[in-house]
Scaffold this motif. Sequence first.
Motif, PDB file in Angstrom:
ATOM      1  N   ASN A 271      26.711  54.007  35.990  1.00 56.73           N
ATOM      2  CA  ASN A 271      26.942  52.823  35.158  1.00 56.73           C
ATOM      3  C   ASN A 271      28.345  52.816  34.571  1.00 56.73           C
ATOM      4  O   ASN A 271      29.026  51.780  34.550  1.00 56.73           O
ATOM      5  CB  ASN A 271      25.901  52.753  34.043  1.00 56.73           C
ATOM      6  CG  ASN A 271      24.508  52.444  34.571  1.00 56.73           C
ATOM      7  OD1 ASN A 271      24.360  51.726  35.563  1.00 56.73           O
ATOM      8  ND2 ASN A 271      23.489  52.987  33.941  1.00 56.73           N
ATOM      9  N   ALA A 272      28.788  53.974  34.087  1.00 52.13           N
ATOM     10  CA  ALA A 272      30.139  54.067  33.523  1.00 52.13           C
ATOM     11  C   ALA A 272      31.181  53.839  34.614  1.00 52.13           C
ATOM     12  O   ALA A 272      32.208  53.177  34.390  1.00 52.13           O
ATOM     13  CB  ALA A 272      30.354  55.427  32.869  1.00 52.13           C
ATOM     14  N   ALA A 273      30.924  54.367  35.815  1.00 53.73           N
ATOM     15  CA  ALA A 273      31.849  54.183  36.935  1.00 53.73           C
ATOM     16  C   ALA A 273      31.964  52.705  37.289  1.00 53.73           C
ATOM     17  O   ALA A 273      33.068  52.184  37.484  1.00 53.73           O
ATOM     18  CB  ALA A 273      31.368  54.972  38.147  1.00 53.73           C
ATOM     19  N   LEU A 274      30.822  52.015  37.350  1.00 54.52           N
ATOM     20  CA  LEU A 274      30.814  50.598  37.692  1.00 54.52           C
ATOM     21  C   LEU A 274      31.575  49.773  36.656  1.00 54.52           C
ATOM     22  O   LEU A 274      32.324  48.853  37.005  1.00 54.52           O
ATOM     23  CB  LEU A 274      29.363  50.098  37.797  1.00 54.52           C
ATOM     24  CG  LEU A 274      29.160  48.696  38.376  1.00 54.52           C
ATOM     25  CD1 LEU A 274      29.757  48.585  39.771  1.00 54.52           C
ATOM     26  CD2 LEU A 274      27.662  48.356  38.415  1.00 54.52           C
ATOM     27  N   THR A 275      31.416  50.131  35.393  1.00 50.36           N
ATOM     28  CA  THR A 275      32.138  49.435  34.316  1.00 50.36           C
ATOM     29  C   THR A 275      33.645  49.547  34.513  1.00 50.36           C
ATOM     30  O   THR A 275      34.390  48.564  34.372  1.00 50.36           O
ATOM     31  CB  THR A 275      31.755  50.023  32.943  1.00 50.36           C
ATOM     32  OG1 THR A 275      30.360  49.823  32.729  1.00 50.36           O
ATOM     33  CG2 THR A 275      32.539  49.365  31.826  1.00 50.36           C
ATOM     34  N   GLN A 276      34.113  50.752  34.866  1.00 50.55           N
ATOM     35  CA  GLN A 276      35.553  50.959  35.050  1.00 50.55           C
ATOM     36  C   GLN A 276      36.072  50.218  36.284  1.00 50.55           C
ATOM     37  O   GLN A 276      37.159  49.635  36.258  1.00 50.55           O
ATOM     38  CB  GLN A 276      35.853  52.458  35.170  1.00 50.55           C
ATOM     39  CG  GLN A 276      35.522  53.263  33.933  1.00 50.55           C
ATOM     40  CD  GLN A 276      36.263  52.785  32.696  1.00 50.55           C
ATOM     41  OE1 GLN A 276      37.402  52.309  32.777  1.00 50.55           O
ATOM     42  NE2 GLN A 276      35.627  52.914  31.540  1.00 50.55           N
ATOM     43  N   TYR A 277      35.299  50.220  37.360  1.00 48.95           N
ATOM     44  CA  TYR A 277      35.714  49.496  38.562  1.00 48.95           C
ATOM     45  C   TYR A 277      35.827  47.997  38.280  1.00 48.95           C
ATOM     46  O   TYR A 277      36.746  47.322  38.759  1.00 48.95           O
ATOM     47  CB  TYR A 277      34.713  49.726  39.698  1.00 48.95           C
ATOM     48  CG  TYR A 277      34.808  51.085  40.356  1.00 48.95           C
ATOM     49  CD1 TYR A 277      36.036  51.685  40.618  1.00 48.95           C
ATOM     50  CD2 TYR A 277      33.658  51.774  40.743  1.00 48.95           C
ATOM     51  CE1 TYR A 277      36.110  52.933  41.234  1.00 48.95           C
ATOM     52  CE2 TYR A 277      33.731  53.020  41.357  1.00 48.95           C
ATOM     53  CZ  TYR A 277      34.964  53.588  41.594  1.00 48.95           C
ATOM     54  OH  TYR A 277      35.041  54.820  42.197  1.00 48.95           O
ATOM     55  N   LYS A 278      34.902  47.467  37.497  1.00 46.70           N
ATOM     56  CA  LYS A 278      34.944  46.035  37.168  1.00 46.70           C
ATOM     57  C   LYS A 278      36.154  45.707  36.295  1.00 46.70           C
ATOM     58  O   LYS A 278      36.747  44.624  36.412  1.00 46.70           O
ATOM     59  CB  LYS A 278      33.641  45.625  36.477  1.00 46.70           C
ATOM     60  CG  LYS A 278      32.459  45.565  37.437  1.00 46.70           C
ATOM     61  CD  LYS A 278      31.183  45.131  36.753  1.00 46.70           C
ATOM     62  CE  LYS A 278      30.037  44.999  37.764  1.00 46.70           C
ATOM     63  NZ  LYS A 278      28.761  44.593  37.109  1.00 46.70           N
ATOM     64  N   LYS A 279      36.539  46.640  35.423  1.00 43.56           N
ATOM     65  CA  LYS A 279      37.759  46.445  34.623  1.00 43.56           C
ATOM     66  C   LYS A 279      38.982  46.425  35.548  1.00 43.56           C
ATOM     67  O   LYS A 279      39.914  45.644  35.345  1.00 43.56           O
ATOM     68  CB  LYS A 279      37.907  47.572  33.602  1.00 43.56           C
ATOM     69  CG  LYS A 279      36.941  47.483  32.424  1.00 43.56           C
ATOM     70  CD  LYS A 279      37.157  48.633  31.460  1.00 43.56           C
ATOM     71  CE  LYS A 279      36.183  48.567  30.285  1.00 43.56           C
ATOM     72  NZ  LYS A 279      36.384  49.722  29.355  1.00 43.56           N
ATOM     73  N   ALA A 280      38.959  47.298  36.556  1.00 46.45           N
ATOM     74  CA  ALA A 280      40.064  47.335  37.516  1.00 46.45           C
ATOM     75  C   ALA A 280      40.165  46.005  38.264  1.00 46.45           C
ATOM     76  O   ALA A 280      41.273  45.506  38.523  1.00 46.45           O
ATOM     77  CB  ALA A 280      39.860  48.484  38.503  1.00 46.45           C
ATOM     78  N   LEU A 281      39.023  45.415  38.586  1.00 44.06           N
ATOM     79  CA  LEU A 281      39.015  44.127  39.290  1.00 44.06           C
ATOM     80  C   LEU A 281      39.606  43.004  38.443  1.00 44.06           C
ATOM     81  O   LEU A 281      40.233  42.080  38.966  1.00 44.06           O
ATOM     82  CB  LEU A 281      37.592  43.755  39.706  1.00 44.06           C
ATOM     83  CG  LEU A 281      37.057  44.387  41.000  1.00 44.06           C
ATOM     84  CD1 LEU A 281      35.640  43.924  41.264  1.00 44.06           C
ATOM     85  CD2 LEU A 281      37.952  44.034  42.183  1.00 44.06           C
ATOM     86  N   LYS A 282      39.407  43.081  37.141  1.00 44.57           N
ATOM     87  CA  LYS A 282      39.973  42.053  36.250  1.00 44.57           C
ATOM     88  C   LYS A 282      41.492  42.099  36.273  1.00 44.57           C
ATOM     89  O   LYS A 282      42.162  41.079  36.140  1.00 44.57           O
ATOM     90  CB  LYS A 282      39.457  42.248  34.831  1.00 44.57           C
ATOM     91  CG  LYS A 282      37.992  41.861  34.647  1.00 44.57           C
ATOM     92  CD  LYS A 282      37.546  42.051  33.214  1.00 44.57           C
ATOM     93  CE  LYS A 282      36.078  41.655  33.054  1.00 44.57           C
ATOM     94  NZ  LYS A 282      35.611  41.846  31.650  1.00 44.57           N
TER      95      LYS A 282
END
Length: 336
Positions: A271-282
Amino acid sequence: MDDKQILLVDDDKNRLNQLDKVIRTLGFKQVLLTDGADNAWVVMKNKKIDCIICAYEMKEMSGPALLKIIRQEDTSSDIPFFLTDKAFTKIKVIKAGQIGVTGLFVIPYDGKVMSRKIVLALENPKEPVVQKTQEAFDHGLQLIEKKEYGKALEIFSTLVKQKDNPEYYFNIGYIKTSQGKHGEAIEAFSMATRLDRLFAKAYEEMGRVYKLMGDLVKAEEYMQLAAEIYMDTDKIGSAEEILNEILESGMNSLNVFNSLGVLYRKKGDSNAALTQYKKALKVHPDEPYIYYNIGRLYLDMKETTEAKHSFQQALEKDPGFKEAKQVIKAIDLGVV
């Protein structure tokens, strides 16, 4: 050497007792025995240990797994650590060397060889290359304290560009292993892992110097390099601290968020990994590798549909993305 405390680790009582007899015969008096890696870790947290001799193969946690944990801790990163086994294959030598083993002992034991290697390790002589690198690093730190930032950067830059770098010694280790010269291979790997730690710290300090000079782009570049070395050597805690320090400096970088995603994936925190990847996408919504990393994460989570969708998004951004095509094909075939 009478005051040096040696920890023996093996989940096989017969092998453990046999090793204990050999070590005491060699003249070492302070010897502790633990039946397995978990118990060894508890002992290390409560007692000062000067040397560890551990079985390579154990049921609950292997010797290399324990070694990896110990090398991650700054307080125990330089403790001499030997692995024992009846036969060391090339793969075992490389695996042990890459995580910083001090030496290997083959069963049945050769007492003279063991005594020489243990005594040498406990005396902890500094190899000239490591000593020189450490001195350069310490000089750089002194220059930072004097606020002579330009000179400090010059010292660190020269250090990380030197010919005798970690990669050079890792390559020697691989060559010596392929030649069956396991002792020489371990010496080379040991040099490489020690230099790796110093190189990571050098990049880290270069980043901090650039931050003090107000150059946040350079600061991020070098601190990111340090974080990558720490992640490659499984020093996850150190990598996480640096990446968060970059973010606290006000830099919302693709590399930082993506690296944090990789880091949390390694830690098993999906979950934490997915959160960071989504921030990278922004920050970079058109970067195909972020979608690819998200796809791999969904595969870890057994969410195949979501994974395939992410890999398809990676292909939309880069139609020539070979790895994404291969994984989609594997999903369609039911291989993953």
